[in-house]
Design an enzyme around this catalytic site. Structure first.
Site, PDB file in Angstrom:
ATOM      1  N   ALA A   1       0.781  -1.236   0.000  1.00 12.73           N
ATOM      2  CA  ALA A   1       0.000   0.000   0.000  1.00 12.73           C
ATOM      3  C   ALA A   1       0.816   1.291   0.000  1.00 12.73           C
ATOM      4  CB  ALA A   1      -0.946   0.001   1.210  1.00 12.73           C
TER       5      ALA A   1
ATOM      6  N   ASP B   1       5.184  -9.078   5.297  1.00 15.81           N
ATOM      7  CA  ASP B   1       5.600  -9.459   3.947  1.00 15.81           C
ATOM      8  C   ASP B   1       4.373  -9.982   3.200  1.00 15.81           C
ATOM      9  OD1 ASP B   1       6.647 -10.585   1.656  1.00 15.81           O
ATOM     10  OD2 ASP B   1       8.365 -11.482   2.655  1.00 15.81           O
TER      11      ASP B   1
ATOM     12  N   CYS C   1       3.988  -0.076 -12.264  1.00 13.51           N
ATOM     13  CA  CYS C   1       4.354   1.125 -13.030  1.00 13.51           C
ATOM     14  C   CYS C   1       5.534   0.782 -13.930  1.00 13.51           C
ATOM     15  CB  CYS C   1       4.657   2.310 -12.113  1.00 13.51           C
ATOM     16  SG  CYS C   1       5.850   1.969 -10.817  1.00 13.51           S
TER      17      CYS C   1
END
Length: 724
Positions: free
Chosen positions: A186, A244, A325
């Site tokens: 996040a 994790d 991205c």
């Protein structure tokens, strides 16, 4: 030099440099900034090989676009009552100032300035793109008002500055107020904020949304950045965890109707996984120097493990969004084909283009090639890979045979390239779960047994420090875990059924019984509570059932604060952060409805020791204040377009608003009040500070003319550095 005068070390160093003929080591600060060369032969060779563009003409457009700086984008927080009013101010006042400032900056007529672009695919016209870069806005004096606006409104939670393509994954996740949502990677939190907005999209239907967002990140420091971002929206339905993602534990939940425990399955999961980030070259040009194929090869396994774990935790019929991205098919399509194949029909790619109408994008790729780090040897299949590279390049990275690939539906993916709409690069895929996975394990009995076991005594080393033991995980093949560090978090102590503090709060504020008092919590175990927070019932259940299983960083919204005053009968005041939630449950006894002029007067009072007298208020406000005892209250202002609720404090003969500076400016802007006293021009401040410093240094130099001249030179140089 005059006797007794203290020598200025900066001036002395400059003088010595002149005397030595400038042969000393050069001052790097005096050298011009070297622009990063936006070129990397391996990057260009690799992506040209992949045919990510349809033809050579489009390829040249792609290269030209990715070498330019990224335009600034922001979005308005849509669920707030005043969002439409703020949008109107942005489209009129702010953009008028924008056109004037850009015209001055570029020395062109205002008619030639292109107005900001409303992003056609962002819902309700609340996303905007400015034809300016972050550097333009931050370093150009004519744009200081625009810069101030963006900072203030972002801090107040009214807008979010976020890259345009980064807004896509939360939109196609299609979050509803009833959804249980997991954001697996996040931080820094811009997408999490979007998920929270979607959760609160129907305030008239749900006082508190029945769903929630669990935001997780593996990096402890980035978790606090995430908390800072998400806290601007003041949601009681947020839980921030530090774990994790590829080994995220199964979580327990309690069925509200039966009280039985079960394994938590999420309705929506966002997997915005770590990636090489070459889609952000326009925003982060330093990637040009560092880019190489080894990054994608190293990350492929991590990305697969995260999305695989996400698929296991997804409910049947639920939706998972995988995004990066990066433009690299090794990090995108190769990961997707692997998880879809391994699921054996349980997972399916779906088309979500209808949720972003007007967005220009390309479909996912079905063929690609791999190469060595220098892109001097190309591989079409794993048989061509030399044995020395078998630990780096894996069989699953190559595209499946055409017949198998046709069944996956890779054309349903969203692949955004920078030149298509002047944006960054991004990859998004939407997956839905049709049935349980063959490798999915639901270890309910093990979890219940773990919960019943008493917490073991901590093992100490010779220095008396706790010894960390690796935690076992009940799913899948074990791999080397990332060791998690960070601060030891304070406990989460929920109110008991008969808490005395709540009884006094309930009586003073006439709290509605619909508010579950057991959802109030503190972060300490002392009798004397300082800050009291509120979270939703599902979040409370998650904390109680799982706080021993996973590290919880933050939850709850500050709702009440201890504020003892000798004149007040109650020790707790309301907190502005929590009023968005608590307001619906507060009775009429502690409310004052104020007129516009009263509210402007209250907000313009920046000295808390001199609050406005009630005698300066409107007669109706004065009368209501007389009926109200000393203490915290809710100020209500009703406008034709919106209604505002603000925490106030009724003194013995005064009234004040309890809001911070940025929210004060935000509210005054909505009221159309004068903001000049809050409008700071940092360039003027820097010049004034430099002039004062020069005068002080010159005075300290006394009769030494050289020292005085050096002092002024140092001050001017300091000013130039501040402006750059």
């Amino acid at each position: 030099m005059a006797r007794g005068k203290k020598q200025n070390p900066f001036a002395a160093r400059k003088r010595q440099k002149r005397e030595n003929g400038g042969n000393e080591r050069p001052d790097r600060r005096a050298e011009p900034y070297q622009e990063i060369q936006r070129d990397n032969e391996f990057f260009i060779k690799y992506y040209h090989l992949q045919n990510i563009c349809a033809n050579e003409q489009e390829w040249e457009q792609f290269l030209a676009s990715i070498r330019n700086n990224l335009p600034t984008t922001f979005r308005v927080t849509g669920f707030k009552d005043e969002a439409k009013a703020l949008l109107k101010i942005i489209e009129t006042q702010l953009f008028t100032e924008y056109v004037r400032a850009v015209a001055e900056l570029n020395e062109v007529p205002a008619e030639q300035v292109e107005r900001p672009l409303c992003l056609p695919w962002y819902p309700n016209g609340m996303g905007y793109q400015l034809h300016l870069t972050r550097k333009d806005i931050r370093r150009s004096e004519p744009l200081f008002r625009l810069h101030n606006f963006l900072i203030v409104e972002t801090t107040a939670g009214s807008i979010s500055r976020q890259e345009a393509v980064s807004m896509i994954p939360p939109l196609v996740l299609d979050v509803q107020p009833t959804d249980k949502v997991l954001d697996m990677c996040a931080a820094p939190g811009s997408k999490t904020a979007q998920l929270i907005e979607a959760l609160h999209a129907s305030p008239e239907q749900h006082k508190i949304p029945p769903g929630y967002v669990m935001a997780n990140d593996v990096d402890n420091n980035r978790c606090y950045m995430l908390v800072h971002q998400a806290k601007r929206l003041n949601s009681p339905c947020l839980l921030v965890t530090n774990h994790d993602s590829s080994f995220f534990p199964n979580m327990l939940q309690t069925d509200a109707a039966t009280g039985n425990k079960s394994i938590l399955k999420f309705d929506k999961i966002l997997c915005d996984v770590p990636c090489s980030g070459d889609g952000t070259l326009r925003k982060n040009p330093d990637i040009w120097m560092k880019w190489n194929l080894a990054q994608a090869y190293n990350l492929h396994g991590v990305q697969y493990r995260i999305v695989r774990r996400g698929a296991e935790m997804l409910a049947v019929g639920g939706r998972l969004v995988y995004s990066t991205c990066s433009l690299n098919p090794i990090e995108n399509e190769a990961v997707l084909q692997r998880i879809i194949k391994d699921s054996e029909g349980a997972l399916e790619l779906v088309d979500a283009g209808h949720l972003v109408p007007g967005l220009k994008y390309k479909p996912g790729m079905t063929t690609w090639k791999l190469a060595t780090k220098e892109v001097d040897t190309i591989f079409s299949n794993f048989d061509e890979v030399p044995e020395s590279l078998h630990t780096i390049i894996r069989p699953a990275m190559f595209p499946l045979p055409a017949a198998d690939m046709a069944t996956i539906g890779m054309e349903k993916c969203i692949r955004v390239l920078p030149h298509l709409q002047d944006s960054g690069g991004f990859f998004v895929a939407v997956i839905e779960k049709r049935r349980a996975l063959n490798f999915e394990k639901n270890d309910l009995q093990d979890l219940l047994q773990q919960q019943e076991q008493p917490e073991p005594e901590p093992q100490l080393d010779e220095q008396g420090k706790p010894v960390e033991e690796p935690k076992s995980a009940p799913w899948g093949p074990q791999r080397k875990r990332r060791r998690l560090h960070g601060y030891k978090e304070d406990p989460y102590v929920f109110f008991e059924q008969d808490d005395a503090d709540y009884e006094s709060i309930k009586q003073f504020y006439q709290m509605d019984d619909a508010l579950n008092k057991r959802c109030l919590l503190t972060r300490c175990q002392t009798e004397r509570k300082k800050n009291i927070y509120f979270c939703s019932e599902p979040i409370r259940d998650l904390v109680i059932n799982n706080e021993k299983r996973i590290k919880i960083i933050n939850t709850g919204v500050k709702t009440f604060v201890r504020c003892e005053n000798r004149h007040t009968e109650h020790p707790y005041r309301l907190a502005q952060e929590g009023l968005q939630t608590s307001n619906a449950f507060i009775g009429s006894s502690r409310r004052i409805e104020v007129e516009r002029d009263d509210l402007v007067l209250l907000l313009n009072c920046t000295d808390p020791t001199k609050p406005p007298s009630t005698h300066d208020m409107q007669p109706e406000t004065q009368q209501r204040c007389k009926e109200l005892g000393v203490g915290s209250c809710v100020l209500k202002y009703v406008d034709s377009a919106f209604t505002l609720y603000i925490v106030g404090w009724r003194g013995t003969s005064s009234l004040r608003a309890y809001v911070d500076r940025d929210e004060t400016i935000h509210i005054l802007r909505l009221l159309g009040a004068d903001l000049s006293k809050f409008e700071v021009n940092k360039y003027e401040k820097a010049k004034e500070a430099a002039a004062a410093a020069a005068a002080a240094l010159a005075a300290a130099a006394g009769e030494d003319a050289d020292a005085a001249a050096d002092a002024v030179e140092v001050a001017v140089e300091a000013t130039e550095q501040m402006e750059s």
